[in-house]
Design a protein around this motif. Structure first.
Motif, PDB file in Angstrom:
ATOM      1  N   ILE A 266       0.991  -1.160   0.062  1.00  0.00           N
ATOM      2  CA  ILE A 266      -0.043  -0.077  -0.056  1.00  0.00           C
ATOM      3  C   ILE A 266       0.791   1.326   0.207  1.00  0.00           C
ATOM      4  CG2 ILE A 266      -1.943   1.456   1.205  1.00  0.00           C
ATOM      5  CD1 ILE A 266      -2.540  -1.268   2.469  1.00  0.00           C
ATOM      6  N   LEU A 267       1.873   1.430   0.830  1.00  0.00           N
ATOM      7  CA  LEU A 267       2.708   2.430   0.950  1.00  0.00           C
ATOM      8  C   LEU A 267       3.516   2.667  -0.108  1.00  0.00           C
ATOM      9  CD1 LEU A 267       3.649   2.072   4.669  1.00  0.00           C
ATOM     10  CD2 LEU A 267       1.999   3.412   3.926  1.00  0.00           C
ATOM     11  N   VAL A 268       4.235   1.678  -0.979  1.00  0.00           N
ATOM     12  CA  VAL A 268       5.025   2.006  -2.005  1.00  0.00           C
ATOM     13  C   VAL A 268       4.000   2.622  -3.292  1.00  0.00           C
ATOM     14  CG1 VAL A 268       6.285   0.992  -3.769  1.00  0.00           C
ATOM     15  CG2 VAL A 268       6.680   0.291  -1.482  1.00  0.00           C
ATOM     16  N   PRO A 269       3.085   2.195  -3.677  1.00  0.00           N
ATOM     17  CA  PRO A 269       2.381   2.930  -4.421  1.00  0.00           C
ATOM     18  C   PRO A 269       1.974   4.156  -4.414  1.00  0.00           C
ATOM     19  CG  PRO A 269       1.558   0.607  -4.382  1.00  0.00           C
ATOM     20  CD  PRO A 269       2.595   0.814  -3.112  1.00  0.00           C
ATOM     21  N   ILE A 270       1.726   4.331  -2.794  1.00  0.00           N
ATOM     22  CA  ILE A 270       1.418   5.660  -2.469  1.00  0.00           C
ATOM     23  C   ILE A 270       2.604   6.785  -2.851  1.00  0.00           C
ATOM     24  CG2 ILE A 270       0.855   7.130  -0.598  1.00  0.00           C
ATOM     25  CD1 ILE A 270      -0.793   5.048   0.496  1.00  0.00           C
ATOM     26  N   GLY A 271       3.753   6.185  -2.221  1.00  0.00           N
ATOM     27  CA  GLY A 271       4.763   6.960  -2.424  1.00  0.00           C
ATOM     28  C   GLY A 271       5.331   7.116  -4.020  1.00  0.00           C
ATOM     29  N   LEU A 272       5.029   6.305  -4.593  1.00  0.00           N
ATOM     30  CA  LEU A 272       5.484   6.453  -6.223  1.00  0.00           C
ATOM     31  C   LEU A 272       4.463   7.302  -6.782  1.00  0.00           C
ATOM     32  CD1 LEU A 272       5.966   2.744  -7.353  1.00  0.00           C
ATOM     33  CD2 LEU A 272       7.620   4.297  -7.138  1.00  0.00           C
ATOM     34  N   PHE A 273       3.253   7.542  -6.514  1.00  0.00           N
ATOM     35  CA  PHE A 273       2.309   8.396  -6.986  1.00  0.00           C
ATOM     36  C   PHE A 273       2.545   9.730  -6.553  1.00  0.00           C
ATOM     37  CE2 PHE A 273      -1.644  11.005  -6.245  1.00  0.00           C
ATOM     38  CZ  PHE A 273      -2.240  11.058  -7.467  1.00  0.00           C
ATOM     39  N   ILE A 274       3.050  10.125  -5.382  1.00  0.00           N
ATOM     40  CA  ILE A 274       3.622  11.478  -4.632  1.00  0.00           C
ATOM     41  C   ILE A 274       4.669  11.689  -5.702  1.00  0.00           C
ATOM     42  CG2 ILE A 274       4.401  12.721  -3.011  1.00  0.00           C
ATOM     43  CD1 ILE A 274       2.592  10.885  -1.084  1.00  0.00           C
ATOM     44  N   LEU A 275       5.670  10.872  -5.749  1.00  0.00           N
ATOM     45  CA  LEU A 275       6.799  11.219  -6.517  1.00  0.00           C
ATOM     46  C   LEU A 275       6.583  11.662  -8.115  1.00  0.00           C
ATOM     47  CD1 LEU A 275       9.896  11.204  -5.972  1.00  0.00           C
ATOM     48  CD2 LEU A 275      10.033   9.006  -6.865  1.00  0.00           C
ATOM     49  N   TRP A 276       5.561  10.956  -8.648  1.00  0.00           N
ATOM     50  CA  TRP A 276       5.228  10.985 -10.000  1.00  0.00           C
ATOM     51  C   TRP A 276       4.415  12.563 -10.130  1.00  0.00           C
ATOM     52  CZ3 TRP A 276       5.271   9.070 -14.697  1.00  0.00           C
ATOM     53  CH2 TRP A 276       4.322   9.298 -15.745  1.00  0.00           C
ATOM     54  N   LYS A 277       3.791  13.059  -9.105  1.00  0.00           N
ATOM     55  CA  LYS A 277       2.946  14.075  -9.056  1.00  0.00           C
ATOM     56  C   LYS A 277       3.956  15.352  -8.869  1.00  0.00           C
ATOM     57  CE  LYS A 277      -0.693  14.898  -9.590  1.00  0.00           C
ATOM     58  NZ  LYS A 277      -1.509  14.842 -10.962  1.00  0.00           N
ATOM     59  N   VAL A 278       4.911  14.864  -8.057  1.00  0.00           N
ATOM     60  CA  VAL A 278       5.837  16.289  -7.926  1.00  0.00           C
ATOM     61  C   VAL A 278       6.712  16.394  -9.171  1.00  0.00           C
ATOM     62  CG1 VAL A 278       8.027  16.672  -6.490  1.00  0.00           C
ATOM     63  CG2 VAL A 278       6.151  15.754  -5.204  1.00  0.00           C
ATOM     64  N   GLY A 279       7.171  15.308  -9.711  1.00  0.00           N
ATOM     65  CA  GLY A 279       7.964  15.154 -10.765  1.00  0.00           C
ATOM     66  C   GLY A 279       7.172  15.742 -12.159  1.00  0.00           C
ATOM     67  N   ALA A 280       5.852  15.699 -12.062  1.00  0.00           N
ATOM     68  CA  ALA A 280       5.179  16.219 -13.266  1.00  0.00           C
ATOM     69  C   ALA A 280       5.269  17.901 -13.220  1.00  0.00           C
ATOM     70  CB  ALA A 280       3.703  15.968 -13.053  1.00  0.00           C
ATOM     71  N   HIS A 281       5.428  18.496 -12.089  1.00  0.00           N
ATOM     72  CA  HIS A 281       5.727  19.882 -12.087  1.00  0.00           C
ATOM     73  C   HIS A 281       6.837  20.426 -12.835  1.00  0.00           C
ATOM     74  CE1 HIS A 281       2.156  21.039  -9.558  1.00  0.00           C
ATOM     75  NE2 HIS A 281       2.661  19.916  -8.963  1.00  0.00           N
ATOM     76  N   PHE A 282       7.907  19.477 -12.915  1.00  0.00           N
ATOM     77  CA  PHE A 282       9.330  19.502 -13.697  1.00  0.00           C
ATOM     78  C   PHE A 282       9.486  19.081 -14.752  1.00  0.00           C
ATOM     79  CE2 PHE A 282       9.879  19.823  -9.154  1.00  0.00           C
ATOM     80  CZ  PHE A 282      10.301  21.036  -8.910  1.00  0.00           C
ATOM     81  N   ALA A 283       8.573  18.399 -15.446  1.00  0.00           N
ATOM     82  CA  ALA A 283       8.500  17.838 -16.860  1.00  0.00           C
ATOM     83  C   ALA A 283       8.851  18.863 -18.043  1.00  0.00           C
ATOM     84  CB  ALA A 283       7.093  17.055 -17.122  1.00  0.00           C
ATOM     85  N   ASP A 284       9.647  18.288 -18.825  1.00  0.00           N
ATOM     86  CA  ASP A 284       9.907  19.395 -19.839  1.00  0.00           C
ATOM     87  C   ASP A 284       9.017  19.374 -21.002  1.00  0.00           C
ATOM     88  OD1 ASP A 284      11.193  21.067 -21.702  1.00  0.00           O
ATOM     89  OD2 ASP A 284      13.010  20.172 -21.840  1.00  0.00           O
TER      90      ASP A 284
END
Length: 286
Positions: A266-284
């Motif tokens: 449960i926790l790893v998918p939550i962490g991956l989702f958060i990391l993905w959303k944070v990275g989306a703000h820095f997508a080129d």
């Protein structure tokens, strides 16, 4: 004599005529690079252990990413670089030395650098820079870190997670902890090094390495990922350990251990989702 121009587009070939001396060595270096690649592949496969999914997946995806970048990165300004040639020779010497001394990790790491230096020498630094993402992903093809080095990461992370989880659990239940031991209802629970969250940390970094190899990110994304990763690990692992202690207090130690073992799903998918959303703000997006 076959020259580099045969392998380049007409626009690139016309520019490469500025450095004919370096260009004529391209077929020789290409052959040597291919032969060394075979040797590197043999050494790499001998580093596999029982859990070889990660290095094989990383290797396959990094090669695919490098191939896609190679097809899209040709430019009329690409040209051989004398500076790149000197660095290429230096890396070759490092490969020879590490191979002769049987320093496997350095040998494999130098071979990752060899590809980038090869592109730099014969196609220019600008094109070489575009292979940073697959090179970063290729780092995950290396064998696991030595236990002595892993201990330097385990011990601080283990201590931080013990303190944060202990203080969090104390908000809900009576609990004492000393060192890495929790005492709940007279039962002792040890926060083992393997529960410190280093595996989760590696998982998040590996996920980001895959994303950035196939989707362009701004340089700030790397800073955000490396800062966000340990914060996520400590936060999620704190929740995991604290919840284990709370369940042990209200239910049973056995149930708490069962939950502790499966909570990562449960926790790893939550962490991956958060990391993905944070990275989306820095997508080129360009």
């Amino acid at each position: 004599m076959i020259t580099i121009e045969k392998y380049l587009s007409p626009a690139v070939a016309s520019v490469s005529n500025d450095r004919p001396t370096l260009s004529k060595w391209f077929p020789v270096w290409l052959l040597l690079w291919a032969l060394n690649g075979v040797c590197c592949l043999v050494v790499w496969t001998h580093t596999f252990n029982a859990d070889n999914v990660r290095p094989i997946l990383a290797g396959t995806l990094s090669v695919l990413s490098a191939y896609l970048i190679w097809k899209k990165s040709a430019s009329a300004v690409d040209k051989p670089s004398q500076a790149g040639a000197f660095v290429l020779i230096a890396v070759c010497l490092l490969i020879f030395a590490s191979g002769y001394l049987h320093i496997t990790r350095m040998y494999l790491l130098a071979n990752i650098a060899l590809f980038a230096c090869f592109v730099w020498a014969f196609f220019g630094l600008n094109r070489c820079k575009k292979f940073g993402p697959p090179a970063f992903l290729a780092l995950f093809t290396l064998p696991d870190l030595p236990e002595e080095f892993r201990a330097y990461l385990f011990i601080p992370l283990q201590h931080i997670c013990t303190v944060t989880a202990g203080e969090t659990a104390k908000l809900f239940i009576p609990l004492t902890y000393s060192g890495h031991m929790f005492t709940v209802n007279g039962h002792q629970m040890d926060v083992a090094p393997s529960c410190a969250g280093l595996g989760m940390w590696a998982c998040f970094l590996f996920a980001f390495a895959i994303w950035q190899a196939f989707k362009p990110y701004k340089p700030a994304a790397y800073i955000a990922a490396f800062l966000m990763d340990p914060i996520l690990v400590v936060t999620l692992n704190t929740v995991r350990i604290a919840l284990t202690a709370i369940v042990a207090y209200y239910q049973s130690l056995r149930l708490a251990m069962d939950i502790h073992s499966n909570l990562e799903f449960i926790l790893v998918p939550i962490g991956l989702f958060i990391l993905w959303k944070v990275g989306a703000h820095f997508a080129d997006n360009t």
